[in-house]
Design a protein around this motif. Structure first.
Motif, PDB file in Angstrom:
ATOM      1  N   THR A  86       0.806  -1.229   0.000  1.00 54.82           N
ATOM      2  CA  THR A  86       0.000   0.000   0.000  1.00 54.82           C
ATOM      3  C   THR A  86       0.835   1.272   0.000  1.00 54.82           C
ATOM      4  O   THR A  86       0.382   2.311  -0.484  1.00 54.82           O
ATOM      5  N   GLN A  87       2.056   1.212   0.533  1.00 56.02           N
ATOM      6  CA  GLN A  87       2.907   2.400   0.583  1.00 56.02           C
ATOM      7  C   GLN A  87       4.037   2.342  -0.451  1.00 56.02           C
ATOM      8  O   GLN A  87       4.805   3.297  -0.583  1.00 56.02           O
ATOM      9  N   ASN A  88       4.142   1.224  -1.157  1.00 54.69           N
ATOM     10  CA  ASN A  88       5.211   1.010  -2.142  1.00 54.69           C
ATOM     11  C   ASN A  88       6.604   1.164  -1.523  1.00 54.69           C
ATOM     12  O   ASN A  88       7.552   1.590  -2.195  1.00 54.69           O
ATOM     13  N   LYS A  89       6.730   0.824  -0.245  1.00 56.46           N
ATOM     14  CA  LYS A  89       8.032   0.862   0.400  1.00 56.46           C
ATOM     15  C   LYS A  89       8.873  -0.328  -0.065  1.00 56.46           C
ATOM     16  O   LYS A  89       8.373  -1.452  -0.188  1.00 56.46           O
ATOM     17  N   THR A  90      10.123  -0.059  -0.327  1.00 52.18           N
ATOM     18  CA  THR A  90      11.043  -1.125  -0.697  1.00 52.18           C
ATOM     19  C   THR A  90      11.458  -1.860   0.566  1.00 52.18           C
ATOM     20  O   THR A  90      11.949  -1.243   1.511  1.00 52.18           O
ATOM     21  N   ILE A  91      11.258  -3.162   0.596  1.00 47.11           N
ATOM     22  CA  ILE A  91      11.546  -3.968   1.780  1.00 47.11           C
ATOM     23  C   ILE A  91      12.738  -4.880   1.514  1.00 47.11           C
ATOM     24  O   ILE A  91      12.776  -5.581   0.501  1.00 47.11           O
ATOM     25  N   ILE A  92      13.700  -4.837   2.424  1.00 42.79           N
ATOM     26  CA  ILE A  92      14.820  -5.778   2.397  1.00 42.79           C
ATOM     27  C   ILE A  92      14.778  -6.533   3.715  1.00 42.79           C
ATOM     28  O   ILE A  92      15.074  -5.971   4.771  1.00 42.79           O
ATOM     29  N   LEU A  93      14.354  -7.779   3.662  1.00 42.55           N
ATOM     30  CA  LEU A  93      14.119  -8.584   4.860  1.00 42.55           C
ATOM     31  C   LEU A  93      15.205  -9.643   5.007  1.00 42.55           C
ATOM     32  O   LEU A  93      15.324 -10.539   4.169  1.00 42.55           O
TER      33      LEU A  93
END
Length: 272
Positions: A186-193
């Protein structure tokens, strides 16, 4: 965009490289999970992206800014926020909303804008109802969501999470993963998990498997986990349903091994 160009890193001159000539690109809006056993270099990679560590060789670029440039380091960290394994290490205030406000306040954000960011961040992680609570009274999963909100209030483009669920029970893990999914969708945040849980990695759009400081497998989780023998050879597991399908295939059952969920496995078995 995050660009890792020919990066090597060692902690001491006499040590061997923890990261070895690594090349990697992470696009805006991606959701990348990084897997690897202890010592594979995955947590070191996270700290290199955030500028907590600097490459021994090569360059790490965050939206074109080099982590080696002192004048850019705070801009880089405001764009690439990092959430650590233990949320207690990131919680500094006696009230949830004050803790979330800590980052923007230290960035010199104006008061009205800071309040808007706190509201936005708490709503994004579904913790608005707890804004007046004392953080130490929250569950582990709730604390980690507050830690994520504190990073989110600084409006980063990239959120790096270094094993954020390692200290949580299954309920807390599910809460945090739902939050991560929501921020990406929903926020188009780039996630590095960074994670060692296969079921969490399976939720990513892209999977990177590291061994001895290098990427040995990369692609969609469905494709990567279908390499069961290669993944197991480096001491990692695959999702249980994927391994079950693989075992059935070895026994001669005509079944698709590129499955990640119980629902998909049931569908294959029903077809048979």
């Amino acid at each position: 965009m995050i660009e890792i160009k020919n990066v090597s890193f060692k902690y001491n001159e006499e040590d061997s490289d923890v990261i070895k000539d690594l090349n990697l690109t992470i696009e805006q809006g991606d959701f990348v999970a990084v897997l690897g056993h202890n010592g594979s270099g995955k947590s070191t990679l996270a700290k290199l992206i955030n500028g907590l560590l600097l490459p021994t060789q090569g360059d790490v670029l965050v939206d074109g800014m080099n982590t080696k440039n002192d004048e850019d380091i705070w801009s880089i960290r405001s764009r690439a926020g990092m959430v650590f394994q233990n949320p207690d290490n990131q919680i500094v205030a006696t009230m949830v909303e004050e803790d979330v406000a800590f980052g923007p306040e230290n960035l010199g954000i104006e008061h009205d804008e800071m309040l808007k960011r706190v509201d936005f961040a708490l709503d994004a992680v579904d913790m608005d109802a707890f804004r007046k609570n004392a953080p130490h009274l929250l569950s582990g999963g709730q604390k980690q969501r507050v830690a994520i909100a504190g990073i989110l209030a600084m409006t980063p483009e990239y959120i790096i999470l270094d094993e954020p669920t390692a200290m949580l029970d299954p309920v807390g893990r599910n809460e945090v993963m739902a939050t991560i999914q929501k921020l990406n969708a929903t926020q188009n945040k780039t996630i590095i998990l960074i994670t060692h849980y296969m079921d969490e990695a399976a939720q990513a759009k892209r999977l990177i498997v590291m061994e001895a400081g290098q990427v040995i497998l990369e692609g969609e989780p469905r494709e990567v986990f279908s390499n069961v023998e290669q993944v197991k050879a480096i001491g990692l597991d695959v999702p249980q349903v994927t391994e079950l399908a693989w075992a059935l295939k070895k026994e001669g059952v005509d079944i698709n091994t590129k499955i990640l969920t119980v629902k998909e496995l049931v569908g294959e078995l029903w077809r048979l």
